[in-house]
Design a protein around this motif. Structure first.
Motif, PDB file in Angstrom:
ATOM      1  N   GLY A 219      44.317  36.741  48.034  1.00  0.00           N
ATOM      2  CA  GLY A 219      44.235  38.061  47.762  1.00  0.00           C
ATOM      3  C   GLY A 219      44.493  38.118  46.311  1.00  0.00           C
ATOM      4  O   GLY A 219      44.699  39.478  45.607  1.00  0.00           O
ATOM      5  N   VAL A 220      44.442  37.078  45.593  1.00  0.00           N
ATOM      6  CA  VAL A 220      44.809  37.358  43.911  1.00  0.00           C
ATOM      7  C   VAL A 220      43.400  36.969  43.199  1.00  0.00           C
ATOM      8  O   VAL A 220      42.762  36.057  43.556  1.00  0.00           O
ATOM      9  CB  VAL A 220      45.853  36.327  43.469  1.00  0.00           C
ATOM     10  CG1 VAL A 220      46.125  36.531  41.814  1.00  0.00           C
ATOM     11  CG2 VAL A 220      47.100  36.508  44.241  1.00  0.00           C
ATOM     12  N   ARG A 221      43.093  37.642  42.506  1.00  0.00           N
ATOM     13  CA  ARG A 221      42.102  37.702  41.360  1.00  0.00           C
ATOM     14  C   ARG A 221      42.291  36.981  40.270  1.00  0.00           C
ATOM     15  O   ARG A 221      43.300  36.696  39.668  1.00  0.00           O
ATOM     16  CB  ARG A 221      41.334  38.969  41.189  1.00  0.00           C
ATOM     17  CG  ARG A 221      40.842  39.852  42.489  1.00  0.00           C
ATOM     18  CD  ARG A 221      40.121  41.141  42.144  1.00  0.00           C
ATOM     19  NE  ARG A 221      39.758  41.873  43.017  1.00  0.00           N
ATOM     20  CZ  ARG A 221      39.081  43.160  43.081  1.00  0.00           C
ATOM     21  NH1 ARG A 221      38.858  43.517  41.946  1.00  0.00           N
ATOM     22  NH2 ARG A 221      38.520  43.572  44.129  1.00  0.00           N
ATOM     23  N   THR A 222      41.059  36.453  39.457  1.00  0.00           N
ATOM     24  CA  THR A 222      41.217  35.649  38.314  1.00  0.00           C
ATOM     25  C   THR A 222      41.873  36.465  37.116  1.00  0.00           C
ATOM     26  O   THR A 222      42.849  36.032  36.542  1.00  0.00           O
ATOM     27  CB  THR A 222      39.963  35.232  37.834  1.00  0.00           C
ATOM     28  OG1 THR A 222      39.398  34.403  38.847  1.00  0.00           O
ATOM     29  CG2 THR A 222      40.116  34.284  36.606  1.00  0.00           C
ATOM     30  N   LYS A 223      41.633  37.810  37.056  1.00  0.00           N
ATOM     31  CA  LYS A 223      41.977  38.735  36.034  1.00  0.00           C
ATOM     32  C   LYS A 223      43.674  38.861  36.180  1.00  0.00           C
ATOM     33  O   LYS A 223      44.231  39.061  35.287  1.00  0.00           O
ATOM     34  CB  LYS A 223      41.458  39.887  36.045  1.00  0.00           C
ATOM     35  CG  LYS A 223      41.584  40.929  37.392  1.00  0.00           C
ATOM     36  CD  LYS A 223      40.591  42.282  36.943  1.00  0.00           C
ATOM     37  CE  LYS A 223      41.151  42.930  37.893  1.00  0.00           C
ATOM     38  NZ  LYS A 223      40.361  44.220  37.913  1.00  0.00           N
TER      39      LYS A 223
END
Length: 366
Positions: A219-223
């Motif tokens: 649930g974590v994005r690259t940004k």
């Protein structure tokens, strides 16, 4: 065994990299276009000729560059023929069989790995060899290579990968800053490192295997990862892999080795205790001797002072003469030394004299 493959250009820089000592303790040319004995000039000429052939096409990626990195200990058993065999297997699996190649060996921190550079230009077809899925093809040749060389088989997937993903996600959620996350990950046995390209951040486990950090965070994005870690100083993933592997090899002692070391450690502790007790006795003796010497010296000094002959008493006339002489000496010093009032008066007189002289000079100019 670790295999790294990619296409690249810039033949001049590649030549320098293949032969640069840098952090390496030793660099050796293993083969240049079929020649086992050669020198730096011939390596440079071969690399540049490969790059010139690429100008016949539209690409500037003239080289297929691979690193063959055996596991710890297995690299020391590799012969020249073993390195050739590993390169042949990799070339056949990736489509670079019968292409010109350069092989160099780099020894760094007592561990040897090979750099193999193939020419991508196919002289028969006049085209570049397709690089599609080259990394997957190279990974497929690893088990064949290990079996042919008699090396330990590297598992295709990390059996602890699920644990890594769960642990990394929990650590990410319970921390709020990049520094906290890096610190907690290190405590848990992982190391956060800087990646390249589409994988800007990596996480290395205790076995020395690197994974894309973003993919290990549910649930974590690259940004979000970039926003938290962009200002944190990170070592490269290669450096992190080396550190974790060195740590793993140092802590990889068997229980039997630890048991064998216990008696010797016990003996060392016993000897230390005995020596310490002997030293304590010696120190006590030295301290007592010093105390005795000090008392003896004080006794001698007191005895000498007690036996010193007393000075004869001075007469009243002699005391008056000494007092008068002392008064005369003090008076002469006082006369020679001006008082503070005298000093202040001298300053005033000198200042008045300077004012008078300036006034006379002004009148003369008029």
């Amino acid at each position: 065994m670790i295999l790294r493959v990619d296409i690249r250009g810039n033949g001049a820089q590649l030549s320098n990299y293949l032969m640069a000592l840098g952090d390496n303790s030793q660099v050796e040319i293993l083969e240049i276009d079929g020649r086992e004995t050669s020198d730096l000039d011939y390596l440079y000429q071969t690399i540049i000729s490969m790059e010139l052939n690429s100008e016949l096409t539209k690409t500037d990626k003239a080289f297929f560059h691979a690193q063959i990195n055996p596991a710890y200990g297995e690299d020391k058993a590799m012969t020249r023929e073993d390195w050739y065999l590993a390169a042949d297997i990799l070339a056949k699996g990736t489509g670079y069989e019968n292409q010109r190649r350069v092989i160099t060996l780099h020894t760094k921190k007592g561990r040897t790995h090979a750099h193999v550079v193939w020419e991508r230009y196919n002289h028969e077809t006049g085209k570049m060899i397709d690089n599609k899925n080259s990394k997957y093809k190279a990974d497929a040749t690893r088990s064949i290579m290990e079996q042919a060389l008699g090396h330990k088989q590297t598992p295709y997937r990390n059996p602890h990968r699920f644990d890594l993903k769960q642990a990394a996600t929990e650590l990410w959620n319970k921390t709020t800053t990049g520094a906290e996350f890096i610190k907690e990950a290190r405590k848990a046995g992982y190391m956060v490192a800087a990646g390249t390209g589409n994988r800007p951040f990596m996480i290395v486990d205790g076995t020395g295997r690197a994974f894309d950090l973003v993919r290990q965070l549910d649930g974590v994005r690259t940004k979000e990862v970039r926003a938290r870690l962009r200002h944190e100083p990170l070592i490269t993933d290669k450096q992190a892999i080396e550190l974790m592997r060195e740590q793993s090899s140092k802590s990889g002692k068997t229980e039997q080795q630890k048991q064998e070391q216990k008696p010797s450690a016990t003996n060392i502790a016993k000897d230390f205790a005995d020596n310490r007790s002997d030293g304590t006795k010696e120190d006590a003796q030295v301290t007592n001797q010093r105390k005795f010497d000090q008392v003896f010296e004080e006794f001698k000094a007191a005895s000498k002072e007690a036996t010193k002959p007393a000075e004869p008493d001075k007469t009243e006339q002699e005391r008056k003469q000494e007092a008068a002489q002392q008064f005369a000496e003090n008076k002469s010093k006082t006369v020679n030394q001006p008082t503070p009032q005298e000093l202040e008066r001298q300053k005033i007189v000198a200042e008045q004299e300077r004012i008078k002289q300036r006034s006379l000079q002004r009148k003369r100019h008029r």
